[in-house]
Motif scaffolding. Structure first.
Motif, short mmCIF file in Angstrom:
data_model
loop_
_atom_site.label_atom_id
_atom_site.label_comp_id
_atom_site.label_asym_id
_atom_site.label_seq_id
_atom_site.Cartn_x
_atom_site.Cartn_y
_atom_site.Cartn_z
N ASN A 87 0.89 -1.29 0.07
CA ASN A 87 -0.22 0.14 0.06
C ASN A 87 0.76 1.44 -0.11
O ASN A 87 0.72 2.25 -0.78
CB ASN A 87 -1.04 -0.04 1.23
N THR A 88 1.89 1.38 0.73
CA THR A 88 2.88 2.34 1.02
C THR A 88 3.49 2.92 -0.39
O THR A 88 3.77 3.95 -0.83
CB THR A 88 3.69 2.31 2.17
N MET A 89 4.16 1.65 -1.02
CA MET A 89 4.77 1.74 -2.11
C MET A 89 3.83 2.30 -3.30
O MET A 89 4.36 3.00 -4.24
CB MET A 89 5.60 0.49 -2.67
N THR A 90 2.56 1.95 -3.35
CA THR A 90 1.60 2.45 -4.40
C THR A 90 1.43 3.94 -4.22
O THR A 90 1.48 4.66 -5.18
CB THR A 90 0.33 1.61 -4.17
N GLU A 91 1.10 4.41 -2.97
CA GLU A 91 0.86 5.63 -2.42
C GLU A 91 2.21 6.63 -3.10
O GLU A 91 2.08 7.60 -3.51
CB GLU A 91 0.73 5.86 -1.22
N ALA A 92 3.40 5.89 -2.63
CA ALA A 92 4.62 6.79 -2.84
C ALA A 92 4.91 7.01 -4.23
O ALA A 92 5.29 7.97 -4.96
CB ALA A 92 5.85 6.18 -2.40
N ALA A 93 4.41 5.89 -5.12
CA ALA A 93 4.75 5.97 -6.34
C ALA A 93 3.88 6.77 -7.21
O ALA A 93 4.18 7.67 -7.94
CB ALA A 93 4.66 4.57 -7.24
N GLU A 94 2.58 7.13 -6.63
CA GLU A 94 1.68 7.97 -7.14
C GLU A 94 2.17 9.52 -6.91
O GLU A 94 1.94 10.34 -7.69
CB GLU A 94 0.28 7.67 -6.51
N ILE A 95 2.72 9.51 -5.61
CA ILE A 95 3.18 11.04 -5.26
C ILE A 95 4.49 11.32 -6.06
O ILE A 95 4.32 12.65 -6.56
CB ILE A 95 3.42 11.09 -3.78
N LYS A 99 3.46 12.43 -9.63
CA LYS A 99 2.82 13.44 -9.72
C LYS A 99 3.65 14.79 -9.53
O LYS A 99 3.65 15.87 -10.48
CB LYS A 99 1.46 13.85 -8.44
N GLN A 100 4.69 14.70 -8.37
CA GLN A 100 5.83 15.52 -8.37
C GLN A 100 6.43 15.81 -9.67
O GLN A 100 6.89 16.90 -10.05
CB GLN A 100 6.59 15.38 -7.41
N ALA A 101 6.59 14.81 -10.53
CA ALA A 101 7.44 14.85 -11.77
C ALA A 101 6.65 15.31 -12.77
O ALA A 101 7.21 15.35 -14.03
CB ALA A 101 8.10 13.52 -11.86
#
Length: 242
Positions: free
Chosen positions: A226-234, A237-239
């Motif tokens: 779950n955390t890696m999914t959220e981190a990948a999305e963030i 988005k930043q990029a």
């Protein structure tokens, strides 16, 4: 801010290999059980007397060669590890001496699985703001030394190895986005209980096998996914990417 990229990489894996078939003789497990749950068939283990700095050195030398730099060109060495040669000095300090990188500032980062990403981000900032020019970032672990080979739930997962990257200013591309996170409330699901200031080494801690890695596998798996999914999305988005 300057653009920062990876200009050289290197890696090292110890020669000794431990297969799933080997583990079947050590604990109550099977190749099918390990493969279906982890995808792992074999792992590399450090030789007797081979420490984190030894693995890091080989990876570092390859990365420097790949980057066409000499050790004396380095301004910073960051090593990410939880299995250093000793509590102190840091692996980075030991590595600096082994490389003869006398100009480099040195420190370790203890962030377990996320360590290399943390190290990469920290080194990037130093170069981006102009404090340093060339940085060496290494992720290295000798997890076999803190693995309980009687615990079938953890011993099938871990091995030893090192990966290194040289960072410097680049004209285009480079590292475009990073995201770091932490949840300190979960310290109980993956840790090594003894060996620090809370539970220093005693006969009791050794007898209770407290100097080995302890993990609640199901909890770690759920949180990691779950955390890696959220981190990948963030970070996407930043990029500005999808």
């Amino acid at each position: 801010m300057k653009k920062v990229g990876i200009i050289g990489v290197g890696e090292y894996l110890p020669e000794k290999i431990l297969t799933n078939a080997d583990l079947e003789k050590m604990v109550d497990t099977s190749d099918e059980w390990i493969t279906s749950r982890t995808g792992i068939k074999e792992r590399h283990l450090a030789a007797a007397g081979q420490a984190a700095s030894d693995l890091a050195l080989k990876a570092a030398e390859l990365a420097l060669k790949n980057a066409k730099l000499k050790p004396e060109d380095l301004d910073l060495i960051v090593v990410a590890t939880i299995t250093g040669d000793m509590p102190f000095p840091s692996v980075a300090v030991i590595l600096q001496n082994q490389l003869a990188a006398k100009r480099a500032a040195c420190f370790d980062i203890s962030a377990a699985c996320a360590g290399f990403i943390y190290g990469l981000s920290v080194a990037q900032q130093f170069i981006a703001c102009g404090t340093y020019k060339n940085a060496l970032v290494i992720g290295v672990e000798v997890l076999s030394r803190i693995t309980d080979w009687q615990d079938r739930n953890t011993c099938v997962l871990f091995g030893d190895g090192a990966g290194a990257a040289v960072l410097a200013e680049v004209k285009s591309g480079g590292i475009i986005s990073t995201y770091l996170g932490c949840d300190g409330s979960k310290v109980g699901i993956l840790n090594m209980p003894a060996g620090g200031s809370r539970n220093p080494a005693t006969q009791e801690t050794v007898e209770k096998r407290m100097h080995y890695l302890k993990m609640q596998g199901n909890d770690v798996f759920k949180i990691a996914v779950n955390t890696m999914t959220e981190a990948a999305e963030i970070v996407l988005k930043q990029a500005g990417l999808t």
